[in-house]
Every structure is written in C-alpha cells, then in structure tokens.
Design an enzyme around this catalytic site. Sequence first.
Site: not given
Length: 140
Positions: A11, A114, A128
């Site tokens: 991320k 996170n 996904e």
Amino acid sequence: MSMERTFSIIKPDATRRNITGRIITKLEDAGLRVVAQKRVLWSKAQAQAFYAVHKERPFFDDLVAFMTSGPIVMQVLEGENAVAKNREIMGATDPADADPGTIRAEFAESLEANSVHGSDSPDTAALEISMCFRDDEIPG
Ligand code: ATP
Ligand code: MG
C-alpha cells in the site's frame, strides 16, 4: 496442501517509506513466490471498484483517498496455501492486534495505513487477480 495463487498489494504508506523490498523479503522467506508484479498509481474509480465490497462502510471514502495517495505495488503470489499463508504473514488488520513478526506488526502505521492487502479467500483471489492483471502479465 495445494499450490495456490493470491493477490497482494503493498500500500501507499509502504511505497512512500521505501520499504517494499523488506515486505517482499518477508513474503519470500515464508515460501511465497512473486509470479507477477507491477507498480501503479490507482485512479479514484479503480480504488472504488477494487474496494466496492466496503462501499457502505464509514471508512470507505478515507480508504479510497488513502489508496490513491501514492503508488502501490500489485502482486500475484504463488505457493502452498498461498491465500491463508499470506494472511498469516500479513497479521491482523489493526497493527495493534497483529502478532509479532507479521508485516503489519513490524511496518503498519495505523488501522488504515496498514502496509499490505491480501485476498481473503481463493474466490476473492481469482477475482482480484483478474481485475488487476491480464493473463499475459503473469509469467509464472
Ligand atoms: P485488506 O482487504 O486491505 O487486505 P483486511 O482484509 O485485513 O485488509 P478489511 O476489513 O478488508 O481488512 O478492510 C480493508 C482495508 O480498509 C483495511 O486493510 C484498512 O486499510 C481499511 N480499514 C478497515 N477497517 C477500517 C477502519 N475501521 N477505519 C479505517 N480504515 C479501515
Ligand atoms: Mg479485506
């Protein structure tokens, strides 16, 4: 035990801090293989589509803003029981609850920032992966 693929994202909080290599080392040390990988900057529409399952949640808009705040590294990981194994290595969603040694315990900044995403089931993984990679982008 079965060979499996799962979908992973490093991320924006992690790309910003230049710790993608340290995260990938944890995945590899646990026996997962990166069989496809690309670094991208998501549009708002892409983040909304990816996290559509959470669209009624109060944190949805913040999550979309966070996931578009910088580049992410999307990966297809392969290994024995890859979906469950990756969730184990990631640790709990909230780093305060994550077991010592997990990616989120070591690297996450907060419940939102996170550091990693991992598919939560084999069906979600297939969905996904197909949303984010073409077949010819997964050399194996
Ligand atoms: P991910 O789907 O990213 O792998 P997860 O499956 O552990 O994480 P989810 O419940 O699917 O957790 O939530 C998706 C993401 O939304 C979390 O990883 C986190 O970044 C963010 N998030 C979840 N709950 C909250 C919350 N209460 N407040 C802010 N952000 C949250
Ligand atoms: Mg999730």
